[in-house]
Design a protein around this motif. Structure first.
Motif, PDB file in Angstrom:
ATOM      1  N   ALA A   1      -5.968  13.589  12.897  1.00  0.00           N
ATOM      2  CA  ALA A   1      -5.793  15.042  12.586  1.00  0.00           C
ATOM      3  C   ALA A   1      -6.058  15.095  11.074  1.00  0.00           C
ATOM      4  N   ARG A   2      -6.764  15.870  10.662  1.00  0.00           N
ATOM      5  CA  ARG A   2      -7.413  16.174   9.548  1.00  0.00           C
ATOM      6  C   ARG A   2      -6.316  16.746   8.548  1.00  0.00           C
ATOM      7  N   GLN A   3      -6.502  16.482   7.338  1.00  0.00           N
ATOM      8  CA  GLN A   3      -5.589  16.967   6.295  1.00  0.00           C
ATOM      9  C   GLN A   3      -6.555  17.452   5.142  1.00  0.00           C
ATOM     10  N   PRO A   4      -5.997  18.095   4.277  1.00  0.00           N
ATOM     11  CA  PRO A   4      -6.813  18.696   3.152  1.00  0.00           C
ATOM     12  C   PRO A   4      -7.136  17.411   2.294  1.00  0.00           C
ATOM     13  N   GLU A   5      -8.364  17.590   1.488  1.00  0.00           N
ATOM     14  CA  GLU A   5      -8.738  16.581   0.472  1.00  0.00           C
ATOM     15  C   GLU A   5      -8.778  15.106   1.008  1.00  0.00           C
ATOM     16  N   GLY A   6      -9.843  15.056   2.102  1.00  0.00           N
ATOM     17  CA  GLY A   6     -10.336  13.933   2.526  1.00  0.00           C
ATOM     18  C   GLY A   6      -9.259  12.798   3.209  1.00  0.00           C
ATOM     19  N   SER A   7      -8.171  13.411   3.728  1.00  0.00           N
ATOM     20  CA  SER A   7      -7.189  12.835   4.333  1.00  0.00           C
ATOM     21  C   SER A   7      -7.067  13.010   5.839  1.00  0.00           C
ATOM     22  N   ALA A   8      -6.270  12.085   6.646  1.00  0.00           N
ATOM     23  CA  ALA A   8      -6.016  12.397   7.981  1.00  0.00           C
ATOM     24  C   ALA A   8      -4.786  11.481   8.450  1.00  0.00           C
TER      25      ALA A   8
ATOM     26  N   GLU B   1     -11.091   9.378   2.509  1.00  0.00           N
ATOM     27  CA  GLU B   1     -10.583   8.648   1.272  1.00  0.00           C
ATOM     28  C   GLU B   1      -9.333   7.903   1.688  1.00  0.00           C
ATOM     29  N   ARG B   2      -8.599   8.471   2.882  1.00  0.00           N
ATOM     30  CA  ARG B   2      -7.206   7.728   3.100  1.00  0.00           C
ATOM     31  C   ARG B   2      -6.787   8.222   4.596  1.00  0.00           C
ATOM     32  N   ILE B   3      -6.172   7.590   5.109  1.00  0.00           N
ATOM     33  CA  ILE B   3      -5.599   7.790   6.478  1.00  0.00           C
ATOM     34  C   ILE B   3      -3.998   7.561   6.373  1.00  0.00           C
ATOM     35  N   GLU B   4      -3.290   8.522   6.977  1.00  0.00           N
ATOM     36  CA  GLU B   4      -1.676   8.348   7.052  1.00  0.00           C
ATOM     37  C   GLU B   4      -1.500   7.764   8.383  1.00  0.00           C
TER      38      GLU B   4
ATOM     39  N   ASP C   1      11.686   9.139  10.374  1.00  0.00           N
ATOM     40  CA  ASP C   1      10.142   8.855  10.559  1.00  0.00           C
ATOM     41  C   ASP C   1       9.744   7.825   9.442  1.00  0.00           C
ATOM     42  N   TRP C   2       8.803   6.850   9.771  1.00  0.00           N
ATOM     43  CA  TRP C   2       8.358   5.965   9.117  1.00  0.00           C
ATOM     44  C   TRP C   2       6.761   6.049   8.730  1.00  0.00           C
ATOM     45  N   ALA C   3       6.541   5.887   7.612  1.00  0.00           N
ATOM     46  CA  ALA C   3       5.277   6.180   7.103  1.00  0.00           C
ATOM     47  C   ALA C   3       4.255   5.203   6.112  1.00  0.00           C
ATOM     48  N   GLY C   4       3.034   5.091   6.658  1.00  0.00           N
ATOM     49  CA  GLY C   4       2.165   4.013   5.774  1.00  0.00           C
ATOM     50  C   GLY C   4       0.711   4.740   5.718  1.00  0.00           C
ATOM     51  N   THR C   5      -0.029   4.003   4.897  1.00  0.00           N
ATOM     52  CA  THR C   5      -1.247   4.452   4.399  1.00  0.00           C
ATOM     53  C   THR C   5      -2.244   3.451   4.210  1.00  0.00           C
ATOM     54  N   LEU C   6      -3.586   3.976   4.454  1.00  0.00           N
ATOM     55  CA  LEU C   6      -4.693   2.909   4.431  1.00  0.00           C
ATOM     56  C   LEU C   6      -5.850   3.824   3.648  1.00  0.00           C
ATOM     57  N   LEU C   7      -6.269   3.126   2.626  1.00  0.00           N
ATOM     58  CA  LEU C   7      -7.348   3.885   1.422  1.00  0.00           C
ATOM     59  C   LEU C   7      -8.592   3.174   2.115  1.00  0.00           C
ATOM     60  N   ARG C   8      -9.555   4.035   1.797  1.00  0.00           N
ATOM     61  CA  ARG C   8     -11.023   3.665   2.212  1.00  0.00           C
ATOM     62  C   ARG C   8     -11.244   2.118   1.901  1.00  0.00           C
ATOM     63  N   ASP C   9     -11.019   1.878   0.380  1.00  0.00           N
ATOM     64  CA  ASP C   9     -11.253   0.646   0.016  1.00  0.00           C
ATOM     65  C   ASP C   9     -10.581  -0.742   0.090  1.00  0.00           C
ATOM     66  N   ASP C  10      -9.325  -0.373   0.997  1.00  0.00           N
ATOM     67  CA  ASP C  10      -8.314  -1.307   1.456  1.00  0.00           C
ATOM     68  C   ASP C  10      -8.805  -2.264   2.157  1.00  0.00           C
ATOM     69  N   VAL C  11      -8.526  -3.675   2.058  1.00  0.00           N
ATOM     70  CA  VAL C  11      -8.875  -4.653   2.992  1.00  0.00           C
ATOM     71  C   VAL C  11      -8.224  -4.249   4.305  1.00  0.00           C
ATOM     72  N   ARG C  12      -8.843  -4.517   5.388  1.00  0.00           N
ATOM     73  CA  ARG C  12      -8.563  -3.888   6.728  1.00  0.00           C
ATOM     74  C   ARG C  12      -7.841  -5.069   7.658  1.00  0.00           C
ATOM     75  N   GLU C  13      -7.118  -5.955   6.903  1.00  0.00           N
ATOM     76  CA  GLU C  13      -6.385  -7.085   7.498  1.00  0.00           C
ATOM     77  C   GLU C  13      -4.826  -6.993   6.922  1.00  0.00           C
ATOM     78  N   PRO C  14      -4.009  -7.514   7.597  1.00  0.00           N
ATOM     79  CA  PRO C  14      -2.729  -7.654   6.946  1.00  0.00           C
ATOM     80  C   PRO C  14      -2.692  -8.321   5.387  1.00  0.00           C
ATOM     81  N   VAL C  15      -1.938  -7.449   4.449  1.00  0.00           N
ATOM     82  CA  VAL C  15      -1.922  -7.851   3.066  1.00  0.00           C
ATOM     83  C   VAL C  15      -0.564  -8.277   2.660  1.00  0.00           C
ATOM     84  N   LEU C  16       0.579  -7.894   3.672  1.00  0.00           N
ATOM     85  CA  LEU C  16       1.886  -7.956   3.310  1.00  0.00           C
ATOM     86  C   LEU C  16       2.570  -8.729   4.290  1.00  0.00           C
ATOM     87  N   PRO C  17       3.565  -9.584   3.751  1.00  0.00           N
ATOM     88  CA  PRO C  17       4.341 -10.184   4.931  1.00  0.00           C
ATOM     89  C   PRO C  17       4.931  -9.300   6.086  1.00  0.00           C
TER      90      PRO C  17
END
Length: 211
Positions: free
Chosen positions: A83-90, A127-130, A168-184
């Motif tokens: 679902a698109r959001q303003p300014e390059g986000s979804a 640029e980012r996805i929620e 509500d739980w919320a998380g984000t991924l940015l375009r240049d983030d590694v697309r693998e688990p990065v935290l425990p």
């Protein structure tokens, strides 16, 4: 914009059509999907028709919301969308039928969508996805965590689901983030309860969006 089909050597993601209405109706009877998403409950065939001919069709036509049916061997088994959001986000949302969970299908589907949304020259170049989920949807969080989403917040009473207020739980991924688990598992420093011991990848299912 025209609908976009995504695929790998196992999955095909394509916009749901009127021929999928009966399958969507049947899948959305599952209590787990109704518990963790905003689909209507009870879910009727007219709800599926409205979803396909209204929300899905309008979203693609307006270049606003992108919804795909997840297909394995030609069979519709779930749904994923942005679902698109303003300014390059979804915001991403997804659900998967019970009989195909635990086969890596949702992981593949999410990665196909991320590659198109972030990297494809013909995609939206976000640029980012929620990611959002009703707490405590550990299965949805695990699916997001596996592809690199960072847990950002647990907000009490933030969302209404059919008149019921849910955390509500919320998380984000940015375009240049590694697309693998990065935290425990779960995310270090986030004030959420430990996941129950029986949370496994086979349980990965639905997020809160009505996709």
């Amino acid at each position: 914009m025209d609908t976009v089909t995504l695929a790998d050597d196992r999955l095909v993601l394509s916009a749901p059509t009127e021929s999928d209405v009966d399958t969507i109706t049947a899948l959305c009877q599952e209590p787990v999907i109704q518990e963790w998403t905003t689909v209507p409950s009870p879910y009727t065939r007219s709800d599926a028709e409205g979803f396909v001919t209204g929300m899905v069709a309008a979203g693609w036509a307006q270049d606003k919301d992108y919804t795909w049916g997840i297909r394995v061997d030609g069979r519709l088994v779930g749904m994923i969308g942005l679902a698109r959001q303003p300014e390059g986000s979804a915001e991403i949302g997804y659900w998967l039928g019970a009989d195909v969970r635990g086969q890596g299908i949702m992981d593949r589907a999410i990665r196909l969508v991320l590659a198109w949304a972030f990297d494809d020259a013909d995609g939206p170049r976000l640029e980012r996805i929620e990611w959002h989920a009703f707490a405590p949807n550990w299965a949805s969080w695990r699916a997001a965590w596996r592809v690199g989403f960072r847990f950002e917040a647990a907000v009490r009473g933030a969302v209404l689901q059919r008149g019921r207020r849910r955390d509500d739980w919320a998380g984000t991924l940015l375009r240049d983030d590694v697309r693998e688990p990065v935290l425990p598992w779960p995310a270090t420093g986030v004030v959420v309860p430990d996941p129950p011991p029986d949370v496994r990848a086979r349980d990965a299912g639905s997020a809160r969006m009505a996709r």
